[in-house]
Structure formats: structure tokens, C-alpha cells
Scaffold this motif. Sequence first.
Motif, PDB file in Angstrom:
ATOM      1  N   THR A   1       0.759  -1.194  -0.184  1.00  0.00           N
ATOM      2  CA  THR A   1      -0.007   0.105   0.134  1.00  0.00           C
ATOM      3  C   THR A   1       0.880   1.340  -0.189  1.00  0.00           C
ATOM      4  N   GLU A   2       2.206   1.259   0.455  1.00  0.00           N
ATOM      5  CA  GLU A   2       2.855   2.253   0.440  1.00  0.00           C
ATOM      6  C   GLU A   2       3.787   2.548  -0.651  1.00  0.00           C
ATOM      7  N   ARG A   3       3.725   3.653  -1.311  1.00  0.00           N
ATOM      8  CA  ARG A   3       4.618   4.118  -2.666  1.00  0.00           C
ATOM      9  C   ARG A   3       5.845   4.385  -2.138  1.00  0.00           C
ATOM     10  N   LEU A   4       6.849   3.867  -2.757  1.00  0.00           N
ATOM     11  CA  LEU A   4       8.447   4.183  -2.569  1.00  0.00           C
ATOM     12  C   LEU A   4       8.775   3.597  -1.121  1.00  0.00           C
ATOM     13  N   CYS A   5       8.077   2.830  -0.565  1.00  0.00           N
ATOM     14  CA  CYS A   5       8.748   2.034   0.690  1.00  0.00           C
ATOM     15  C   CYS A   5       9.881   1.005   0.378  1.00  0.00           C
TER      16      CYS A   5
END
Length: 186
Positions: A53-57
Motif C-alpha cells: 500500500t505504501e508507495r516508494l517504501c
Amino acid sequence: EEIDKHSVNPGKQYLEKLMSGLFLGEISRLWICYLRQQNEILQAVSLENRFFTERLCFDSSLCTSILLDDSEDLSEIESILQSFAIQTSTKKDREIIHEIVNMVITRSARLMGTCLYTVLSHMKENGLSGCVGLDGSVYKFVPGYKARMLRAIKELGMDDVECGIAQNGSIVGSALIASSSSIQYS
């Protein structure tokens, strides 16, 4: 397209978004997310997990760690997944993740090789030659990147390319352009 849509400069710098260190981890993550949505990988992991769900993680430096993992059970990849609270992964899941990263890095290197081939071909057409100086963390730190890039250049028909590291290449390049511009307009 997904990276471009959510970038600070949509519709611009497409090539950079396909091959630079800023985005290689995200490209890998998006591919893993797609396979998870298709239930082809990490089936026991909730799609609510921040990895999905978290972009660029998923930082591109993790790609280097994944490529370097040559352990029997791919324990480094397992450790990386655990850092995202993914406690359950099969060896097959980890092998697929390793292959995804390998393909993303290879595509980046091939694109870089193609760009260099184009510039070098243009230089040769104009009677110029020289060595290529490259800068950037991907070229410097990703295992096998230079070899993949040179292989792409060779496949395009040029096998006498010399490459080296250009320390602070963008700063030096900017200074040369600024100097050249100031001479023209003086």
C-alpha cells in the motif's frame, strides 16, 4: 505509468523513471504487488500490508541486497520481507522476488547501454571518440550493472567501449555547460 502518474513531474523524464536508482525499487515493488494481487506470490500476506500500500517504501538499495543474496534459502530476501512484517514467504516466493529484481536491473542497464550506444554512434559519425564517464549509485553499487550495460552495447554492435566512474559527474557536467554558455554569450 503508475510511477509517472504519482511522480512530482508527470509526463516528463520517462527514461529516468525506467532506469534510475530513485525508481528501481518501486518498479520491483509494483511488480511484486501485481503478482500478489494475482495470488501468484506471497499468498499468505494481506494486501493491507504496507509493502502493498505504501508507495516508494521499497528502496532501491534493497535491490542490491537481493541481487547479492546467494544463500541456499535466500535468507537476506526473507529478512527484507520480515522488515515489512511479512513473516511468511516460501522459497519460491523469494526466488520470484530475486528474479523480478534481476529483470528490473537488467532492463535498466540495457536502457543505459542503448542510450550510450546512441551517443557514441553519433560521436563516431562525427569523427569523435572517447571514454564514457558515468556517475550514479546504480552504476557504482548495483552488482553486475556495468557488465549488463556493456553487454547491451556489444549486442548493438559496439564492443570497444571504455567506461569509468566520473566522480561528481553531474556537478562537473553542469559546470562545463555553464562555462560553455558564458563563453558564447560574452
